[in-house]
Design an enzyme around this catalytic site. Structure first.
Site, PDB file in Angstrom:
ATOM      1  N   LYS A  14      15.489  30.788  11.705  1.00  0.00           N
ATOM      2  CA  LYS A  14      16.420  31.904  11.947  1.00  0.00           C
ATOM      3  C   LYS A  14      16.203  33.052  10.952  1.00  0.00           C
ATOM      4  CE  LYS A  14      20.139  29.315  11.513  1.00  0.00           C
ATOM      5  NZ  LYS A  14      19.651  27.935  11.359  1.00  0.00           N
ATOM      6  N   ARG A  89      29.030  28.756  13.170  1.00  0.00           N
ATOM      7  CA  ARG A  89      28.538  27.379  13.065  1.00  0.00           C
ATOM      8  C   ARG A  89      29.562  26.372  13.568  1.00  0.00           C
ATOM      9  NH1 ARG A  89      24.527  28.239   8.796  1.00  0.00           N
ATOM     10  NH2 ARG A  89      23.392  26.353   8.272  1.00  0.00           N
ATOM     11  N   ARG A 128       9.778  24.500   2.666  1.00  0.00           N
ATOM     12  CA  ARG A 128      10.509  25.626   2.088  1.00  0.00           C
ATOM     13  C   ARG A 128      11.079  25.247   0.722  1.00  0.00           C
ATOM     14  NH1 ARG A 128      15.260  28.188   5.659  1.00  0.00           N
ATOM     15  NH2 ARG A 128      16.496  26.494   4.822  1.00  0.00           N
ATOM     16  N   ARG A 134      15.242  25.832  -3.374  1.00  0.00           N
ATOM     17  CA  ARG A 134      16.603  25.561  -2.900  1.00  0.00           C
ATOM     18  C   ARG A 134      16.871  24.065  -2.937  1.00  0.00           C
ATOM     19  NH1 ARG A 134      18.294  28.453   2.680  1.00  0.00           N
ATOM     20  NH2 ARG A 134      19.512  26.545   2.872  1.00  0.00           N
ATOM     21  N   ARG A 146      22.396  17.755   6.980  1.00  0.00           N
ATOM     22  CA  ARG A 146      22.570  19.088   7.566  1.00  0.00           C
ATOM     23  C   ARG A 146      22.228  19.082   9.054  1.00  0.00           C
ATOM     24  NH1 ARG A 146      18.747  21.787   3.684  1.00  0.00           N
ATOM     25  NH2 ARG A 146      18.868  23.685   4.952  1.00  0.00           N
TER      26      ARG A 146
HETATM   27  P1  ADP Z   1      20.000  26.535   6.957  1.00  0.00           P
HETATM   28  O1  ADP Z   1      20.252  27.116   8.315  1.00  0.00           O
HETATM   29  O2  ADP Z   1      18.573  26.399   6.630  1.00  0.00           O
HETATM   30  O3  ADP Z   1      20.781  25.277   6.695  1.00  0.00           O
HETATM   31  P2  ADP Z   1      21.713  28.537   5.646  1.00  0.00           P
HETATM   32  O4  ADP Z   1      21.258  29.426   4.563  1.00  0.00           O
HETATM   33  O5  ADP Z   1      22.127  29.163   6.936  1.00  0.00           O
HETATM   34  O6  ADP Z   1      20.502  27.541   5.833  1.00  0.00           O
HETATM   35  O7  ADP Z   1      22.949  27.640   5.135  1.00  0.00           O
HETATM   36  C1  ADP Z   1      22.925  26.921   3.925  1.00  0.00           C
HETATM   37  C2  ADP Z   1      24.273  26.241   3.713  1.00  0.00           C
HETATM   38  O8  ADP Z   1      25.302  27.242   3.576  1.00  0.00           O
HETATM   39  C3  ADP Z   1      24.762  25.347   4.856  1.00  0.00           C
HETATM   40  O9  ADP Z   1      24.238  24.045   4.755  1.00  0.00           O
HETATM   41  C4  ADP Z   1      26.281  25.401   4.656  1.00  0.00           C
HETATM   42  O10 ADP Z   1      26.693  24.558   3.603  1.00  0.00           O
HETATM   43  C5  ADP Z   1      26.525  26.825   4.186  1.00  0.00           C
HETATM   44  N1  ADP Z   1      26.832  27.742   5.315  1.00  0.00           N
HETATM   45  C6  ADP Z   1      26.076  28.800   5.721  1.00  0.00           C
HETATM   46  N2  ADP Z   1      26.636  29.422   6.780  1.00  0.00           N
HETATM   47  C7  ADP Z   1      27.780  28.744   7.064  1.00  0.00           C
HETATM   48  C8  ADP Z   1      28.798  28.872   8.053  1.00  0.00           C
HETATM   49  N3  ADP Z   1      28.752  29.832   8.996  1.00  0.00           N
HETATM   50  N4  ADP Z   1      29.825  27.974   8.028  1.00  0.00           N
HETATM   51  C9  ADP Z   1      29.893  27.021   7.109  1.00  0.00           C
HETATM   52  N5  ADP Z   1      28.968  26.824   6.155  1.00  0.00           N
HETATM   53  C10 ADP Z   1      27.916  27.667   6.124  1.00  0.00           C
END
Ligand code: ADP
Length: 193
Positions: A14, A89, A128, A134, A146
């Site tokens: 994404k 989400r 990554r 990270r 996740r």
């Molecule tokens: P990825 O899609 O690779 O997991 P992100 O950077 O989108 O990476 O998200 C990293 C973390 O941030 C998630 O595992 C969650 O803990 C938190 N997070 C991000 N966006 C949201 C959201 N919309 N609602 C709840 N938690 C979120």
């Protein structure tokens, strides 16, 4: 106005494809993951609260992320459109987003859902983790959590947007440029419609 939800499991690409879409269509990028990592880096109370969830691969509470998106939408009233990346989400987040956009009279145009096989997700996230450092990308147990959370809480959004006639599945396997090409074809078609 072109408002796109860029959707898919962790590791679907994404963030990478959001960059391509922003450059190509001059859209504003709203990534809740990036916003949350910014809060953590600035050591704000919100960041400290979020970190406990992120480190475990759990979702940050809806109220926190919805509040962040609300304030970002307000600070960019002149945008040509938004790419929502990593948000919504949960169904509750999707409802809140629809409501916020309703206030501005600029609904979601489409949900572009990147489809990627499970093992490929794990490979990409581990890769990554080596580059980015990270923490949530370096531990296989957290990665699996996740992906599991995605299946239980986030994947139901496919049905939510299907019901609105806005879900578009995109093959997310292959090279970055192949996937970008598929997205471009789809968005160009949306713009012509
Ligand atoms: P990825 O899609 O690779 O997991 P992100 O950077 O989108 O990476 O998200 C990293 C973390 O941030 C998630 O595992 C969650 O803990 C938190 N997070 C991000 N966006 C949201 C959201 N919309 N609602 C709840 N938690 C979120």
């Amino acid at each position: 106005m072109l408002n796109l939800v860029l959707f898919g499991p962790p590791g679907a690409g994404k963030g990478t494809q959001a960059e391509f879409l922003i450059d190509t269509y001059q859209l504003m990028h709203l990534s809740t993951g990036d916003l949350l990592r910014g809060e953590i880096a600035a050591a704000t109370p919100l960041g400290m609260e979020a970190r406990a969830f992120m480190d475990k691969g759990e979702l940050v509470p809806d109220t926190v992320v919805i509040g962040m998106i609300r304030s970002k939408l307000k600070t960019h009233p002149d945008a040509r459109g938004f790419i929502f990346d990593g948000f919504p989400r949960t169904v509750e987040q999707a409802r809140a987003l629809d409501q916020l956009l309703e206030e501005n009279k600029t609904p979601i145009s489409a949900m572009l859902s990147l489809e990627v096989e499970h093992q490929e997700l794990v490979n990409r996230l581990m890769g990554r983790g080596v580059v980015s450092g990270r923490a949530d990308d370096q531990d296989p147990t957290i990665i699996e959590n996740r992906i599991d959370v995605y299946g239980r809480k986030t994947a139901p959004l496919i049905g939510y947007y299907q019901a609105q006639g806005k879900h578009i599945g995109i093959d997310g396997m292959g090279s970055i440029s192949e996937i970008a090409g598929r997205l471009k074809e789809t968005v160009d078609r949306l713009l012509q419609a």
